[in-house]
Design an enzyme around this catalytic site. Structure first.
Site, mmCIF file in Angstrom:
data_model
loop_
_atom_site.group_PDB
_atom_site.id
_atom_site.type_symbol
_atom_site.label_atom_id
_atom_site.label_comp_id
_atom_site.label_asym_id
_atom_site.label_seq_id
_atom_site.Cartn_x
_atom_site.Cartn_y
_atom_site.Cartn_z
ATOM 1 C CE LYS A 98 -51.685 16.055 -27.396
ATOM 2 N NZ LYS A 98 -52.482 17.369 -27.954
ATOM 3 C CE1 TYR B 136 -52.220 13.394 -29.451
ATOM 4 C CE2 TYR B 136 -51.221 11.637 -28.026
ATOM 5 C CZ TYR B 136 -52.083 12.691 -28.219
ATOM 6 O OH TYR B 136 -52.881 13.150 -27.074
ATOM 7 C CB SER C 146 -50.760 13.585 -23.761
ATOM 8 O OG SER C 146 -50.783 12.196 -23.328
HETATM 9 P P1 NAD Z 1 -61.543 14.956 -29.514
HETATM 10 O O1 NAD Z 1 -61.175 14.388 -30.870
HETATM 11 O O2 NAD Z 1 -62.626 14.346 -28.976
HETATM 12 O O3 NAD Z 1 -61.493 16.304 -29.553
HETATM 13 C C1 NAD Z 1 -60.735 17.303 -30.333
HETATM 14 C C2 NAD Z 1 -61.528 18.053 -31.115
HETATM 15 O O4 NAD Z 1 -60.453 18.940 -32.144
HETATM 16 C C3 NAD Z 1 -62.294 17.363 -32.345
HETATM 17 O O5 NAD Z 1 -63.852 18.033 -31.877
HETATM 18 C C4 NAD Z 1 -62.045 17.914 -33.603
HETATM 19 O O6 NAD Z 1 -62.941 18.036 -34.700
HETATM 20 C C5 NAD Z 1 -61.258 18.916 -33.147
HETATM 21 N N1 NAD Z 1 -60.220 19.451 -34.196
HETATM 22 C C6 NAD Z 1 -59.156 18.481 -34.609
HETATM 23 N N2 NAD Z 1 -58.141 19.489 -35.396
HETATM 24 C C7 NAD Z 1 -58.811 20.426 -35.578
HETATM 25 C C8 NAD Z 1 -58.392 21.598 -36.381
HETATM 26 N N3 NAD Z 1 -57.215 21.578 -36.991
HETATM 27 N N4 NAD Z 1 -59.054 22.564 -36.416
HETATM 28 C C9 NAD Z 1 -60.349 22.659 -35.600
HETATM 29 N N5 NAD Z 1 -60.797 21.762 -34.936
HETATM 30 C C10 NAD Z 1 -59.930 20.373 -35.013
HETATM 31 O O7 NAD Z 1 -60.261 14.395 -28.368
HETATM 32 P P2 NAD Z 1 -60.335 14.708 -26.927
HETATM 33 O O8 NAD Z 1 -60.062 13.625 -26.363
HETATM 34 O O9 NAD Z 1 -61.387 15.668 -26.450
HETATM 35 O O10 NAD Z 1 -58.815 15.533 -26.519
HETATM 36 C C11 NAD Z 1 -58.772 16.877 -26.624
HETATM 37 C C12 NAD Z 1 -57.240 17.019 -26.298
HETATM 38 O O11 NAD Z 1 -56.593 16.567 -25.379
HETATM 39 C C13 NAD Z 1 -56.542 16.611 -27.727
HETATM 40 O O12 NAD Z 1 -55.437 17.599 -28.039
HETATM 41 C C14 NAD Z 1 -55.752 15.341 -27.297
HETATM 42 O O13 NAD Z 1 -54.624 15.150 -27.928
HETATM 43 C C15 NAD Z 1 -55.454 15.724 -25.808
HETATM 44 N N6 NAD Z 1 -55.560 14.307 -24.836
HETATM 45 C C16 NAD Z 1 -56.347 13.563 -24.729
HETATM 46 C C17 NAD Z 1 -56.409 12.581 -24.192
HETATM 47 C C18 NAD Z 1 -57.519 11.388 -24.132
HETATM 48 O O14 NAD Z 1 -57.393 10.259 -23.814
HETATM 49 N N7 NAD Z 1 -58.676 11.776 -24.619
HETATM 50 C C19 NAD Z 1 -55.340 12.090 -23.318
HETATM 51 C C20 NAD Z 1 -54.298 13.151 -23.305
HETATM 52 C C21 NAD Z 1 -54.326 14.188 -24.076
#
Ligand code: NAD
Ligand code: UDP
Length: 349
Positions: free
Chosen positions: A158, A154, A130
């Site tokens: 990362k 958080y 991120s």
């Molecule tokens: P999200 O919460 O929609 O998706 C994450 C998924 O991981 C969920 O479906 C959740 O159920 C699953 N999960 C969490 N912990 C788990 C575990 N221990 N075992 C199995 N499944 C698990 O989030 P997103 O927005 O799709 O983000 C996806 C990734 O991208 C994350 O790592 C997030 O930190 C990163 N990210 C997101 C953003 C954003 O703004 N959305 C920005 C930068 C980075």
């Protein structure tokens, strides 16, 4: 050429669901591992519908990444060509109040995954990092060479995972790892069938804005209007989630090249947009007036953050195609078709 099997952790989530659709349409097989903590099976069903003839190339395993025996079983039964690792908790504020939850889930989940991958000789990884790892950068656009600094638990997960990946590669050069630093993913698939459906209180701007537009919340709180920006509100690099999903396909192609090592790429548009500019674009797309409440700055927020996209363009041959108006159009299309997210269909399955 044989169809490639990609393990997608967190594939039922917001970015994951859009990425598995693009994977299927590009001819990959996608195996999702997700504990459904922050997502719904309905998303997987909808992806299958959108994938048409490719629908049978998708499967879901409701497994927590920290459940090593289950993960072992999966790797013993399927040979994966690469892993895209999305699974993790992502709410900054919650991570401040529950740091152990975040360290346990994000770090132990990732370490378990990496151990099982190594044991099964699967050493190609794309990881969701991120822009938060840049902390409060002194200047913009952020290049991948900027110093790294996390400002909350958080962000530290990362940063730690990035460091773990670099260490693994240094210890074993067979690994090929791409760390993707996302800026601000927004919008939804243009069909309006899949989109972001956060459980509980939305932390990010666009899901909140969308809930105001459909009448679920009275007003958007604007965090700070005294920043040194075009209109005083915070500036971010918003990126269409379908562009972001395509960035993962580009990363997978890159993993097929030799001498990749452990590389990092920003995924953003390179353009900054303020909160008020985003509100105005969303009002135009939705035809809805958004009520605003001006409030103080949110602790920990950077003033201006946007990406340098040169490295991704040059080395991944990837560039965002969609602009702010497209993002708002698709976000609204998803919101008006699914004002309560996947919830109404959830009880039916
Ligand atoms: P999200 O919460 O929609 O998706 C994450 C998924 O991981 C969920 O479906 C959740 O159920 C699953 N999960 C969490 N912990 C788990 C575990 N221990 N075992 C199995 N499944 C698990 O989030 P997103 O927005 O799709 O983000 C996806 C990734 O991208 C994350 O790592 C997030 O930190 C990163 N990210 C997101 C953003 C954003 O703004 N959305 C920005 C930068 C980075
Ligand atoms: N923001 C806001 N009200 C909200 C949520 C966010 O004014 O309810 C602002 C926030 O201060 C920042 C921008 O919108 O300037 C993007 O915030 P978001 O949480 O979506 O992304 P991040 O700050 O993590 O980049």
């Amino acid at each position: 050429m044989a169809t490639k099997n990609i393990l997608v952790t967190g594939g039922a989530g917001y970015i994951g669901s859009h990425t598995i659709l693009q994977l299927l349409l590009a001819g990959f097989k996608a195996v999702v591992v997700d504990n459904l903590d922050n997502s719904s099976k309905v998303a997987i069903q909808r992806v299958k519908e959108l994938a048409g003839e490719y629908r049978s190339n998708l499967s879901l395993h409701q497994v927590d990444l920290r459940d090593k025996p289950k993960l072992e079983q999966l790797f013993a039964s399927i040979r994966f060509d690469a892993v895209i690792h999305f699974a993790g908790l992502k709410a900054v504020g919650e991570s401040v109040h529950k740091p152990l939850l975040y360290y346990n889930n994000n770090l132990i989940g990732t370490i378990t995954l990496l151990e099982v991958m190594a044991a099964h000789g699967c050493k190609k990884l794309v990881f969701s990092s991120s822009a938060t790892v840049y902390g409060w950068p002194k200047e913009v656009p952020c290049t991948e060479k900027f110093p790294l600094a996390a400002t909350n638990p958080y962000g530290r997960t990362k940063l730690f995972i990035e460091e773990i990946c670099r260490d693994i590669f240094h210890s074993d050069s067979e690994w090929k790892i791409i760390l993707l630093r996302y800026f601000n993913p927004v919008g939804a698939h243009p069909s309006g069938q899949i989109g972001e459906d956060p459980r509980g209180f939305p932390n990010n701007l666009m899901p909140f804005l969308q809930q105001v537009a459909v009448g679920r919340r009275p007003a958007l709180t604007v965090f700070g209007n005294d920043y040194n920006t075009v209109d005083g509100t915070g500036v971010r690099d918003y990126l269409h989630v379908v562009d972001l999903a395509d960035g993962h396909i580009a990363a997978l192609s890159k993993l097929d090249e030799t001498n990749i090592g452990c590389e990092v790429y920003n995924l953003g548009t390179g353009k900054g947009t303020s909160v008020l500019e985003m509100v105005s674009a969303f009002e135009k797309a939705s035809g809805k007036k958004i009520s605003l409440v001006m409030a103080g700055r949110r602790p920990g927020d950077a003033e201006i953050l946007y990406a340098s996209t040169e490295k991704a363009e040059r080395e991944l041959h990837w560039k965002a195609r969609y602009g702010i108006d497209d993002m708002c159009r698709d976000q609204w299309n998803w919101a008006r078709k699914n004002p309560y997210g996947y919830e109404s269909q959830e009880s039916a399955i």
